[in-house]
Design a protein around this motif. Structure first.
Motif, PDB file in Angstrom:
ATOM      1  N   MET A   1       0.837  -1.208   0.000  1.00  0.00           N
ATOM      2  CA  MET A   1       0.000   0.000   0.000  1.00  0.00           C
ATOM      3  C   MET A   1       0.870   1.257   0.000  1.00  0.00           C
ATOM      4  N   PRO A   2       0.600   2.184  -0.936  1.00  0.00           N
ATOM      5  CA  PRO A   2       1.392   3.416  -0.975  1.00  0.00           C
ATOM      6  C   PRO A   2       1.353   4.169   0.364  1.00  0.00           C
ATOM      7  N   ALA A   3       0.188   4.142   1.048  1.00  0.00           N
ATOM      8  CA  ALA A   3       0.074   4.852   2.325  1.00  0.00           C
ATOM      9  C   ALA A   3       1.052   4.285   3.349  1.00  0.00           C
ATOM     10  N   VAL A   4       1.217   2.962   3.325  1.00  0.00           N
ATOM     11  CA  VAL A   4       2.123   2.321   4.279  1.00  0.00           C
ATOM     12  C   VAL A   4       3.569   2.695   3.960  1.00  0.00           C
ATOM     13  N   ARG A   5       3.911   2.675   2.683  1.00  0.00           N
ATOM     14  CA  ARG A   5       5.287   3.018   2.297  1.00  0.00           C
ATOM     15  C   ARG A   5       5.625   4.454   2.669  1.00  0.00           C
ATOM     16  N   ALA A   6       4.671   5.362   2.415  1.00  0.00           N
ATOM     17  CA  ALA A   6       4.909   6.770   2.743  1.00  0.00           C
ATOM     18  C   ALA A   6       5.078   6.931   4.247  1.00  0.00           C
ATOM     19  N   PHE A   7       4.289   6.175   4.991  1.00  0.00           N
ATOM     20  CA  PHE A   7       4.350   6.252   6.448  1.00  0.00           C
ATOM     21  C   PHE A   7       5.710   5.766   6.976  1.00  0.00           C
ATOM     22  N   VAL A   8       6.149   4.645   6.471  1.00  0.00           N
ATOM     23  CA  VAL A   8       7.442   4.085   6.896  1.00  0.00           C
ATOM     24  C   VAL A   8       8.562   5.072   6.577  1.00  0.00           C
ATOM     25  N   GLU A   9       8.452   5.710   5.408  1.00  0.00           N
ATOM     26  CA  GLU A   9       9.473   6.667   5.008  1.00  0.00           C
ATOM     27  C   GLU A   9       9.542   7.832   5.997  1.00  0.00           C
ATOM     28  N   LYS A  10       8.355   8.254   6.487  1.00  0.00           N
ATOM     29  CA  LYS A  10       8.334   9.364   7.442  1.00  0.00           C
ATOM     30  C   LYS A  10       8.935   8.947   8.780  1.00  0.00           C
ATOM     31  N   VAL A  11       8.543   7.754   9.277  1.00  0.00           N
ATOM     32  CA  VAL A  11       9.012   7.309  10.589  1.00  0.00           C
ATOM     33  C   VAL A  11      10.532   7.118  10.599  1.00  0.00           C
ATOM     34  N   PHE A  12      11.068   6.498   9.540  1.00  0.00           N
ATOM     35  CA  PHE A  12      12.495   6.165   9.550  1.00  0.00           C
ATOM     36  C   PHE A  12      13.356   7.169   8.776  1.00  0.00           C
ATOM     37  N   GLY A  13      12.685   8.132   8.138  1.00  0.00           N
ATOM     38  CA  GLY A  13      13.441   9.154   7.414  1.00  0.00           C
ATOM     39  C   GLY A  13      14.224   8.615   6.233  1.00  0.00           C
ATOM     40  N   GLN A  14      13.774   7.524   5.647  1.00  0.00           N
ATOM     41  CA  GLN A  14      14.445   6.990   4.461  1.00  0.00           C
ATOM     42  C   GLN A  14      13.488   6.128   3.640  1.00  0.00           C
ATOM     43  N   VAL A  15      13.776   6.061   2.342  1.00  0.00           N
ATOM     44  CA  VAL A  15      12.930   5.268   1.456  1.00  0.00           C
ATOM     45  C   VAL A  15      13.154   3.791   1.757  1.00  0.00           C
ATOM     46  N   PRO A  16      12.085   3.038   2.065  1.00  0.00           N
ATOM     47  CA  PRO A  16      12.282   1.621   2.406  1.00  0.00           C
ATOM     48  C   PRO A  16      12.722   0.781   1.213  1.00  0.00           C
ATOM     49  N   LEU A  17      13.342  -0.353   1.511  1.00  0.00           N
ATOM     50  CA  LEU A  17      13.819  -1.276   0.473  1.00  0.00           C
ATOM     51  C   LEU A  17      12.683  -2.184   0.034  1.00  0.00           C
ATOM     52  N   THR A  18      12.528  -2.317  -1.255  1.00  0.00           N
ATOM     53  CA  THR A  18      11.424  -3.139  -1.745  1.00  0.00           C
ATOM     54  C   THR A  18      11.869  -4.072  -2.857  1.00  0.00           C
ATOM     55  N   ASP A  19      13.181  -4.344  -2.966  1.00  0.00           N
ATOM     56  CA  ASP A  19      13.617  -5.134  -4.129  1.00  0.00           C
ATOM     57  C   ASP A  19      13.177  -6.594  -4.090  1.00  0.00           C
ATOM     58  N   LEU A  20      12.918  -7.157  -2.909  1.00  0.00           N
ATOM     59  CA  LEU A  20      12.448  -8.541  -2.901  1.00  0.00           C
ATOM     60  C   LEU A  20      10.938  -8.558  -2.662  1.00  0.00           C
ATOM     61  N   ASP A  21      10.269  -9.512  -3.276  1.00  0.00           N
ATOM     62  CA  ASP A  21       8.827  -9.646  -3.151  1.00  0.00           C
ATOM     63  C   ASP A  21       8.431  -9.790  -1.675  1.00  0.00           C
ATOM     64  N   PRO A  22       7.624  -8.830  -1.162  1.00  0.00           N
ATOM     65  CA  PRO A  22       7.330  -8.859   0.282  1.00  0.00           C
ATOM     66  C   PRO A  22       6.553 -10.100   0.721  1.00  0.00           C
ATOM     67  N   ASP A  23       5.893 -10.771  -0.233  1.00  0.00           N
ATOM     68  CA  ASP A  23       5.147 -11.976   0.135  1.00  0.00           C
ATOM     69  C   ASP A  23       6.052 -13.202   0.183  1.00  0.00           C
ATOM     70  N   LEU A  24       7.072 -13.217  -0.663  1.00  0.00           N
ATOM     71  CA  LEU A  24       7.891 -14.425  -0.778  1.00  0.00           C
ATOM     72  C   LEU A  24       9.171 -14.387   0.045  1.00  0.00           C
ATOM     73  N   VAL A  25       9.583 -13.168   0.431  1.00  0.00           N
ATOM     74  CA  VAL A  25      10.887 -13.030   1.078  1.00  0.00           C
ATOM     75  C   VAL A  25      10.987 -13.870   2.361  1.00  0.00           C
ATOM     76  N   VAL A  26       9.868 -13.977   3.095  1.00  0.00           N
ATOM     77  CA  VAL A  26       9.876 -14.761   4.328  1.00  0.00           C
ATOM     78  C   VAL A  26      10.059 -16.252   4.016  1.00  0.00           C
ATOM     79  N   ALA A  27       9.386 -16.708   2.979  1.00  0.00           N
ATOM     80  CA  ALA A  27       9.509 -18.114   2.584  1.00  0.00           C
ATOM     81  C   ALA A  27      10.936 -18.422   2.138  1.00  0.00           C
ATOM     82  N   TYR A  28      11.551 -17.482   1.412  1.00  0.00           N
ATOM     83  CA  TYR A  28      12.945 -17.685   0.999  1.00  0.00           C
ATOM     84  C   TYR A  28      13.840 -17.839   2.225  1.00  0.00           C
ATOM     85  N   GLY A  29      13.623 -16.950   3.187  1.00  0.00           N
ATOM     86  CA  GLY A  29      14.438 -17.007   4.408  1.00  0.00           C
ATOM     87  C   GLY A  29      14.264 -18.324   5.134  1.00  0.00           C
TER      88      GLY A  29
END
Lengths: 621, 177
Positions: A316-344
């Protein structure tokens, strides 16, 4: 893992995802995934989604008044209250059974594509408490899986990210899934993934966004806020709400036609900005947890190298914008957020079975563990964010003359009062020899293992008599209930279960034999001849019982297990010596002398240490 | 269990937090239960109990208060030694600081809270320095210097309690966004 890289199994629809939805048909038919989802509208109470939210929860703590299409069964007994049951009409099912169906379906896909399944790693939200973890482990058992490890989802994600991008430094993992939120701060360095702090909310996720949108829709359809809405209507608006939410990640407005009360149609529109406004109060809760996690780690947002996004809701764009505000940086999104946990998880499973990269995960206890005190307060035994495995000893004493037992209430959480924390278990200690009040000293040992599961043992230290402890978990299924479910799930019930028990005992025995024989090749020098002889006899006995064919299943399983115990006992002292050798090696040559020296020096004060600890933690309950 | 012995470190107050972390890591590599998957039960148990001993030792030594307590024990201090209360002046200071903290916390004054926290952090750092000197003295002459150690340690505990309370207030602050 294929060619050293994690690969997602393909589900029947060609994607790597299996929706966590289970449909229970009237005649025992069970469907999982997208085919189950198709029944959401027509049979909403038989179609269970987000069972994860109900894992390890009791009937009484159910999210009352929350918009849901599911029907919960009224508890029939006290024991029933410990577990939520979904009412299917003719029967009810627990979240553990629902999860087991999902796991079974995954197991089947794995067998179809890989021919067999060995040990598995199941991921859980980092903020899951002990009861939720135990329930997850039970589900794995029910699905007939050998659970190697329960792995925290953010840690799994970091593992996948770290190895993929070869990252080093301190990272935050912001994980907003369907039903849970986790924030984890961890340090990546040379194959070691060390969690610094973790926080979250195990009842906050994408489903809540659907719910706020759905509430808006119901209003538009003419339902008063708080009115009782039929299950099929709830299922409909929730699923349309989800579609709208998804489409607003691509476009800036979305519009649908909804059936209004009285048969008319009503148009419903929502913009991306409006969704952001609806989501704001929910996102604010994630900020609170994020700030606390940063503070617990002793870091400021600027000291974070990167923020990894995990979970479908972070699309969700709203979530990404929010995270950017809280941490003061653009979050990393290069790995699929649904699959990254399964890969790990796959990387971790490979490492645990000794095949993959040499990685080490050092995780933490997400919520403080404590004991209820006389006045209803909480005495924290193990504070949150402690590295696991963790352990602590606590001494208790009797308050009445000739008191032969008492009860200890273990709770988990950060609140000051025991009643505001989550009750984990009550244990009764009995068999204390009669003594004047305050004379008996009960030492209780708490151990949190690498799966964040709690183990408790007690000892009366004045007489040294081991006490029997009767642990009653506050939530979850009992051993008998799980056993019964296992029997019910198999075609020939008890008979099959016995066969499985023998197979399990045999696998374990073979594993132990292999490991012991390897240890003998490496470290036989640490044994004296009589010990070696005893071990060799135990090995031969175990081999013999495995080979015996003319034993009935139950007798055979019992025999294998008792021989295993004998081998375990014969190797006990040796295992300790080998551990000391491992420690000495880890500390390196020069420090070895230092250890020996300081151990020698410390011996004199050991008695004091012991006394001091007891005085410090001695208390009456 | 002596945490210094567990980590193979000399019993000293002046331990670098990084050294402790390194030892914990090296030992975890050897002892973490993940390294014993599929091993016999006895070995897994032994590894688990050693691994948690290491974690507990690292926890004790990473925190200056519990580290000081651990050093005192190696110096032969026992629990029933006369308590050494901080000076009257110190107690008055702390009382005042806590009143300010509560007022700022209740009024949600972030800037004031931050300033108070900074002030106390500076005092903590100062106390730690003096504690380090006092321990060096105590190592030379146990009995003469130990009361100073006890007094500084007790001051440190008061300051820490202030920090804990400040944290609780910071948790309740209205959100920044």
């Amino acid at each position: 893992m294929r060619d050293d890289r994690p690969t997602a199994l393909v589900t029947c629809d060609g994607t790597g995802l299996l929706p966590s939805v289970v449909y229970y048909g009237k005649h025992g038919l069970i469907m999982v995934g997208n085919s189950a989802k198709a029944h959401l509208q027509s049979e909403p109470t038989r179609t269970i989604d987000s069972a994860k939210r109900y894992m390890g929860r009791g009937y009484d703590e159910q999210l009352a008044g929350q918009l849901s299409h599911l029907r919960l069964a009224e508890p029939e007994s006290e024991a029933d209250r410990k577990v939520v049951r979904f009412d299917l009409g003719e029967r009810s099912v627990t979240p553990v059974e629902v999860s087991a169906e999902i796991l079974k379906s995954l197991k089947k896909s794995a067998i179809d594509q890989l021919t067999h399944v060995g040990g598995v790693v199941i991921t859980v939200p980092a903020y899951f408490d002990e009861a939720q973890r135990q329930a997850t482990k039970d589900a794995g058992r029910l699905a007939g899986l050998d659970v190697l490890r329960l792995l925290n989802e953010p840690t799994a994600a970091a593992l996948a990210y770290g190895l993929d991008k070869n990252t080093q430094g301190t990272y935050a993992v912001y994980d907003l899934g369907g039903g849970t939120f986790d924030i984890t701060i961890l340090e990546l360095q040379d194959g070691v993934f060390q969690v610094r702090s973790t926080g979250g909310d195990s009842a906050l996720g994408g489903d809540d966004f659907d719910r706020v949108i759905a509430a808006r829709m119901l209003e538009a359809m003419g339902f008063d806020p708080g009115a009782t809405v039929p299950s099929d209507v709830v299922a409909l608006v929730l699923s349309v709400a989800r579609e709208i939410k998804h489409s607003l990640s691509q476009s800036t407005t979305a519009e649908v036609k909804l059936p209004a009360r009285g048969g008319n149609e009503v148009a419903f529109a929502l913009s991306r900005d409006e969704l952001a406004t609806l989501a704001a109060p929910l996102l604010a809760r994630t900020e609170l947890a994020s700030r606390r996690a940063l503070r617990d780690a002793g870091l400021t947002p600027a000291q974070i190298e990167g923020v990894i996004l995990v979970g479908g809701s972070t699309r969700m764009p709203a979530v990404r914008a929010f995270v950017e505000k809280v941490f003061g940086q653009v979050p990393l999104t290069d790995l699929d957020p649904d699959l990254v946990v399964a890969y790990g998880a796959a990387i971790s499973a490979a490492a645990l079975s000794g095949q993959g990269e040499d990685v080490l995960l050092l995780d933490v206890l997400p919520l403080s563990l404590g004991v209820e005190t006389m006045g209803g307060g909480v005495d924290k035994i193990l504070p949150r964010n402690l590295s696991i495995p963790a352990g602590a000893r606590s001494t208790f004493t009797t308050y009445a003359d000739n008191q032969t037992g008492f009860e200890v209430h273990v709770v988990q959480g950060e609140r000051e009062l025991a009643q505001d924390c989550r009750s984990l278990a009550r244990f009764k200690i009995t068999g204390i020899p009669p003594m004047p009040a305050g004379m008996a000293r009960l030492e209780i040992e708490f151990q949190v293992d690498e799966n964040n599961l709690l183990h408790v043992s007690a000892r009366e230290t004045t007489t040294g008599i081991e006490q029997s402890i009767d642990v009653t978990p506050s939530y979850g299924l009992s051993e008998d209930e799980i056993e019964q479910m296992l029997i019910d799930a198999l075609d020939h019930g008890e008979q099959d279960l016995e066969a499985r028990r023998v197979a399990d005992a045999r696998v374990e025995a073979e594993r132990v034999l292999l490991a012991t024989e390897k240890s003998l090749r490496d470290d036989a020098s640490l044994l004296d001849p009589s010990e070696l002889a005893r071990i060799n006899t135990a090995i031969a006995d175990l081999h013999a019982v495995i080979e015996r064919t003319r034993l009935s299943a139950d007798v055979k399983a019992t025999h294998i297990n008792s021989r295993l115990d004998e081998l375990d006992d014969a190797t006990k002292a040796w295992a300790g010596r080998r551990m000391n050798q491992a420690i000495a090696r880890a500390l390196g040559g020069q420090q070895l002398e230092q250890v020996a020296h300081s151990v020698e020096a410390a011996r004199g004060v050991d008695a004091h240490v012991h006394e001091h600890e007891q005085n410090r933690s001695g208390r009456r309950i | 269990m002596d945490p210094f012995a567990t980590l193979g470190l000399p019993p000293s107050f002046d331990l670098d937090v990084r050294t402790i972390a390194e030892r914990k890591l090296a030992l975890s590599r050897a002892l973490h239960p993940d390294r014993y998957v599929g091993r016999p039960a006895g070995e897994r148990r032994a590894a688990l109990s050693k691994a948690l001993e290491v974690n507990e030792a690292a926890r004790q030594l990473s925190n200056p208060i519990t580290r000081a307590e651990a050093v005192l024990l190696t110096l032969g201090a026992v629990n029933d030694e006369t308590p050494h209360a901080p000076s009257q002046a110190f107690l008055m200071d702390i009382l005042e600081l806590r009143e300010d903290l509560r007022a700022a916390g209740r009024a949600h004054e972030q800037a004031k809270l931050d300033a108070l926290v900074q002030q106390v952090d500076a005092r903590k750092a100062e106390t730690l320095k003096r504690l380090s000197v006092a321990f060096a003295d105590a190592q030379r002459n146990q009995y003469a210097a130990r009361p100073v150690v006890h007094q500084l340690l007790s001051e440190l505990r008061y300051l820490q309690r202030f920090s804990d309370e400040a944290e609780a207030f910071l948790d309740e602050m209205p959100l920044a966004l």
